[in-house]
Design a protein around this motif. Structure first.
Motif, PDB file in Angstrom:
ATOM      1  N   MET A   1       0.808  -1.216   0.000  1.00  0.00           N
ATOM      2  CA  MET A   1       0.000   0.000   0.000  1.00  0.00           C
ATOM      3  C   MET A   1       0.843   1.269   0.000  1.00  0.00           C
ATOM      4  O   MET A   1       0.358   2.319  -0.408  1.00  0.00           O
ATOM      5  CB  MET A   1      -0.942   0.005   1.201  1.00  0.00           C
ATOM      6  CG  MET A   1      -2.045  -0.981   1.079  1.00  0.00           C
ATOM      7  SD  MET A   1      -3.069  -0.963   2.558  1.00  0.00           S
ATOM      8  CE  MET A   1      -4.347  -2.088   2.058  1.00  0.00           C
ATOM      9  N   THR A   2       2.070   1.185   0.451  1.00  0.00           N
ATOM     10  CA  THR A   2       2.896   2.395   0.502  1.00  0.00           C
ATOM     11  C   THR A   2       3.180   2.939  -0.891  1.00  0.00           C
ATOM     12  O   THR A   2       3.522   4.102  -1.036  1.00  0.00           O
ATOM     13  CB  THR A   2       4.235   2.147   1.227  1.00  0.00           C
ATOM     14  OG1 THR A   2       4.974   1.168   0.535  1.00  0.00           O
ATOM     15  CG2 THR A   2       4.020   1.736   2.658  1.00  0.00           C
ATOM     16  N   TYR A   3       3.030   2.117  -1.911  1.00  0.00           N
ATOM     17  CA  TYR A   3       3.337   2.543  -3.275  1.00  0.00           C
ATOM     18  C   TYR A   3       2.133   3.066  -4.029  1.00  0.00           C
ATOM     19  O   TYR A   3       2.272   3.634  -5.087  1.00  0.00           O
ATOM     20  CB  TYR A   3       3.941   1.365  -4.064  1.00  0.00           C
ATOM     21  CG  TYR A   3       5.236   0.870  -3.482  1.00  0.00           C
ATOM     22  CD1 TYR A   3       6.415   1.555  -3.692  1.00  0.00           C
ATOM     23  CD2 TYR A   3       5.264  -0.277  -2.691  1.00  0.00           C
ATOM     24  CE1 TYR A   3       7.605   1.108  -3.144  1.00  0.00           C
ATOM     25  CE2 TYR A   3       6.451  -0.730  -2.144  1.00  0.00           C
ATOM     26  CZ  TYR A   3       7.614  -0.031  -2.374  1.00  0.00           C
ATOM     27  OH  TYR A   3       8.790  -0.470  -1.841  1.00  0.00           O
ATOM     28  N   GLY A   4       0.943   2.833  -3.523  1.00  0.00           N
ATOM     29  CA  GLY A   4      -0.255   3.164  -4.269  1.00  0.00           C
ATOM     30  C   GLY A   4      -0.819   4.536  -3.952  1.00  0.00           C
ATOM     31  O   GLY A   4      -0.390   5.217  -3.022  1.00  0.00           O
TER      32      GLY A   4
ATOM     33  N   ALA B   1       5.819   3.092   9.961  1.00  0.00           N
ATOM     34  CA  ALA B   1       6.938   2.894   9.026  1.00  0.00           C
ATOM     35  C   ALA B   1       6.449   2.958   7.585  1.00  0.00           C
ATOM     36  O   ALA B   1       7.103   3.565   6.724  1.00  0.00           O
ATOM     37  CB  ALA B   1       7.620   1.561   9.309  1.00  0.00           C
ATOM     38  N   CYS B   2       5.294   2.374   7.320  1.00  0.00           N
ATOM     39  CA  CYS B   2       4.747   2.415   5.965  1.00  0.00           C
ATOM     40  C   CYS B   2       4.279   3.820   5.596  1.00  0.00           C
ATOM     41  O   CYS B   2       4.461   4.268   4.459  1.00  0.00           O
ATOM     42  CB  CYS B   2       3.613   1.400   5.826  1.00  0.00           C
ATOM     43  SG  CYS B   2       4.191  -0.304   5.935  1.00  0.00           S
ATOM     44  N   ILE B   3       3.691   4.522   6.535  1.00  0.00           N
ATOM     45  CA  ILE B   3       3.284   5.914   6.291  1.00  0.00           C
ATOM     46  C   ILE B   3       4.521   6.777   6.027  1.00  0.00           C
ATOM     47  O   ILE B   3       4.533   7.603   5.110  1.00  0.00           O
ATOM     48  CB  ILE B   3       2.453   6.456   7.471  1.00  0.00           C
ATOM     49  CG1 ILE B   3       1.090   5.762   7.499  1.00  0.00           C
ATOM     50  CG2 ILE B   3       2.308   7.974   7.398  1.00  0.00           C
ATOM     51  CD1 ILE B   3       0.287   6.004   8.768  1.00  0.00           C
ATOM     52  N   THR B   4       5.571   6.573   6.813  1.00  0.00           N
ATOM     53  CA  THR B   4       6.820   7.312   6.607  1.00  0.00           C
ATOM     54  C   THR B   4       7.370   7.030   5.214  1.00  0.00           C
ATOM     55  O   THR B   4       7.769   7.958   4.492  1.00  0.00           O
ATOM     56  CB  THR B   4       7.857   6.936   7.683  1.00  0.00           C
ATOM     57  OG1 THR B   4       7.332   7.263   8.968  1.00  0.00           O
ATOM     58  CG2 THR B   4       9.170   7.660   7.474  1.00  0.00           C
ATOM     59  N   ALA B   5       7.402   5.768   4.820  1.00  0.00           N
ATOM     60  CA  ALA B   5       7.897   5.403   3.488  1.00  0.00           C
ATOM     61  C   ALA B   5       7.056   6.046   2.400  1.00  0.00           C
ATOM     62  O   ALA B   5       7.587   6.498   1.379  1.00  0.00           O
ATOM     63  CB  ALA B   5       7.909   3.887   3.332  1.00  0.00           C
ATOM     64  N   SER B   6       5.754   6.121   2.623  1.00  0.00           N
ATOM     65  CA  SER B   6       4.876   6.752   1.648  1.00  0.00           C
ATOM     66  C   SER B   6       5.171   8.251   1.534  1.00  0.00           C
ATOM     67  O   SER B   6       5.206   8.803   0.440  1.00  0.00           O
ATOM     68  CB  SER B   6       3.420   6.512   2.039  1.00  0.00           C
ATOM     69  OG  SER B   6       2.559   6.912   1.017  1.00  0.00           O
ATOM     70  N   PHE B   7       5.381   8.912   2.665  1.00  0.00           N
ATOM     71  CA  PHE B   7       5.770  10.326   2.635  1.00  0.00           C
ATOM     72  C   PHE B   7       7.094  10.493   1.891  1.00  0.00           C
ATOM     73  O   PHE B   7       7.250  11.403   1.081  1.00  0.00           O
ATOM     74  CB  PHE B   7       5.947  10.876   4.062  1.00  0.00           C
ATOM     75  CG  PHE B   7       4.735  11.551   4.636  1.00  0.00           C
ATOM     76  CD1 PHE B   7       4.253  12.735   4.111  1.00  0.00           C
ATOM     77  CD2 PHE B   7       4.094  11.013   5.736  1.00  0.00           C
ATOM     78  CE1 PHE B   7       3.150  13.364   4.648  1.00  0.00           C
ATOM     79  CE2 PHE B   7       2.992  11.632   6.289  1.00  0.00           C
ATOM     80  CZ  PHE B   7       2.512  12.810   5.740  1.00  0.00           C
TER      81      PHE B   7
END
Length: 194
Positions: free
Chosen positions: A35-38, A162-168
């Motif tokens: 989901m971090t990529y979408g 961590a996933c939200i950070t990666a998305s940012f």
């Protein structure tokens, strides 16, 4: 190591339950990383962890804007968040109450999930700051309104953060700035008068 159960359980049944638990969390981790990529990754991440955290959660920017929120289906009068809260800013009174709270200034320095006390809102909040390039850009908050916060909520919060950070970090320009909401209005007014 010892595993204690309150009621007698067959060893095979216990191993099946443990295996299922590990499988569920592994699936959640894989889902969150995809989901971090979408598009709409923040909303999708919050929606994916909601069944595990069992409490309403939201992502706020450092300018107190709600980026997204997720909450189980309830009657409107029982909900913590309303559709109108999407992308809304906290009121000046809410911001003032929060920033004047003795715990708030310390809370900005924590990188691990922490509990914000209930004296301001009437419920405790499990939160984790989201940092990009060592600066706070947002905060994930889990509001203890539906069920008690459990020890298992902490690693799920870490994973989601961590996933939200990666998305940012994947975004060339952060969608949400850190400046006060009034600044946009004043800049627009200045530009209109030129």
């Amino acid at each position: 190591d010892i595993l204690y159960t309150e009621n007698p359980v067959e060893i095979k049944e216990l191993f099946n339950e443990i295996s299922e638990l590990f499988s569920d969390f592994s699936e959640l981790e894989n889902t969150l990383h995809m989901m971090t990529y979408g598009p709409d990754s923040f909303q999708h991440i919050c929606d994916a962890v909601l069944p595990f955290l069992r409490n309403p959660l939201a992502l706020y920017t450092t300018s107190f804007q709600i980026v997204c929120f997720s909450e189980k289906k309830k009657r409107p009068n029982e909900r913590l968040f309303m559709p109108s809260d999407y992308r809304a800013f906290a009121t000046d009174e809410e911001v003032s109450d929060l920033t004047l709270h003795p715990e708030f200034s310390n809370s900005l320095n924590y990188s691990d999930p922490m509990i914000f006390p209930s004296d301001l809102t009437g419920y405790r909040i499990l939160y984790q700051n989201i940092r990009v390039s060592k600066q706070n850009v947002a905060r994930l908050v889990i509001c203890e309104t539906d069920s008690p916060i459990r020890d298992s909520d902490y690693p799920i919060t870490v994973l989601a953060s961590a996933c939200i950070t990666a998305s940012f970090e994947r975004q060339e320009n952060l969608l949400f700035s850190n400046h006060p909401k009034e600044l946009d209005h004043h800049i627009d007014q200045l530009l209109k008068h030129n």
